[in-house]
Design an enzyme around this catalytic site. Structure first.
Site, short mmCIF file in Angstrom:
data_model
loop_
_atom_site.label_atom_id
_atom_site.label_comp_id
_atom_site.label_asym_id
_atom_site.label_seq_id
_atom_site.Cartn_x
_atom_site.Cartn_y
_atom_site.Cartn_z
N ARG A 1 0.71 -1.25 -0.07
CA ARG A 1 0.02 -0.09 0.10
C ARG A 1 0.92 1.30 -0.17
O ARG A 1 0.31 2.22 0.12
CB ARG A 1 -0.89 -0.02 1.15
N ASP A 2 2.17 1.23 -0.11
CA ASP A 2 2.93 2.54 -0.18
C ASP A 2 3.99 2.22 -0.89
O ASP A 2 5.43 2.57 -0.54
CB ASP A 2 3.20 2.92 1.31
N VAL A 3 4.22 1.52 -2.17
CA VAL A 3 5.39 1.41 -3.03
C VAL A 3 5.54 2.89 -3.50
O VAL A 3 4.48 3.45 -4.20
CB VAL A 3 4.79 0.44 -4.05
N ASN B 1 10.56 4.22 -0.85
CA ASN B 1 10.44 3.06 -0.04
C ASN B 1 11.28 1.99 -0.81
O ASN B 1 11.30 0.84 -0.62
CB ASN B 1 9.35 2.60 0.27
#
Length: 170
Positions: free
Chosen positions: A34-36, A40
């Site tokens: 949910r946070d690519v 990151n």
């Protein structure tokens, strides 16, 4: 473009590993990162690629317990279903990784509106431009891979990160 493909290839391998994770009994956890986003994806001095910050990742078994419908993740890298606040699966992560690849190939932002709402509207309603419109030297096969990862409908995307890895290998 070769370096971009290498980085996304290895990040997709990490995603595939997370997506296939199981509990102690072998039951799939159905993890969605949910946070690519570029922030990151880390590169070591030796050239290793690391996907980090699983802080907002959700296992399907936990997804209904907290923040139903809440937007989590970096706005510029959300999938259309994430922007809508709809249920997500691993294909949402593949879309986000597709944005990262598109931006590395073109050296431009894919989605940026005048404000957060305008950006969300672009993600939801505007299909991605082919990378070759920005970078005419983008190989047709790489463009095909990018656009498949960025299919607005999850059914048109890679079903697994492993499929993306295989196409990048070829």
């Amino acid at each position: 473009m070769d370096v971009a493909a290498f980085i996304v290839h290895d990040a997709a391998q990490a995603l595939d590993h997370a997506h296939k994770a199981t509990d102690l009994h072998g039951k799939p956890l159905h993890i969605v990162h949910r946070d690519v986003s570029p922030q990151n994806i880390l590169l070591s001095f030796e050239g290793d690629v690391k996907l980090t910050d699983f802080g907002i990742a959700k296992a399907a078994s936990k997804a209904t317990i907290t923040d139903k419908g809440a937007l989590r993740g970096k706005l510029l890298y959300m999938s259309p279903e994430q922007a809508w606040g709809k249920p997500m699966d691993r294909r949402s992560d593949i879309f986000s990784l597709g944005i990262v690849l598109w931006e590395m190939v073109t050296t431009q932002r894919l989605y940026r509106g005048e404000n957060d709402l305008a950006t969300l509207q672009l993600i939801i309603h505007r299909p991605p431009r082919p990378p070759s419109e920005v970078r005419p030297d983008c190989p047709a096969e790489l463009e095909r891979i990018v656009l498949r990862a960025l299919a607005p409908d999850p059914a048109g995307r890679y079903a697994t990160a492993e499929e993306l890895v295989t196409d990048l290998d070829e």
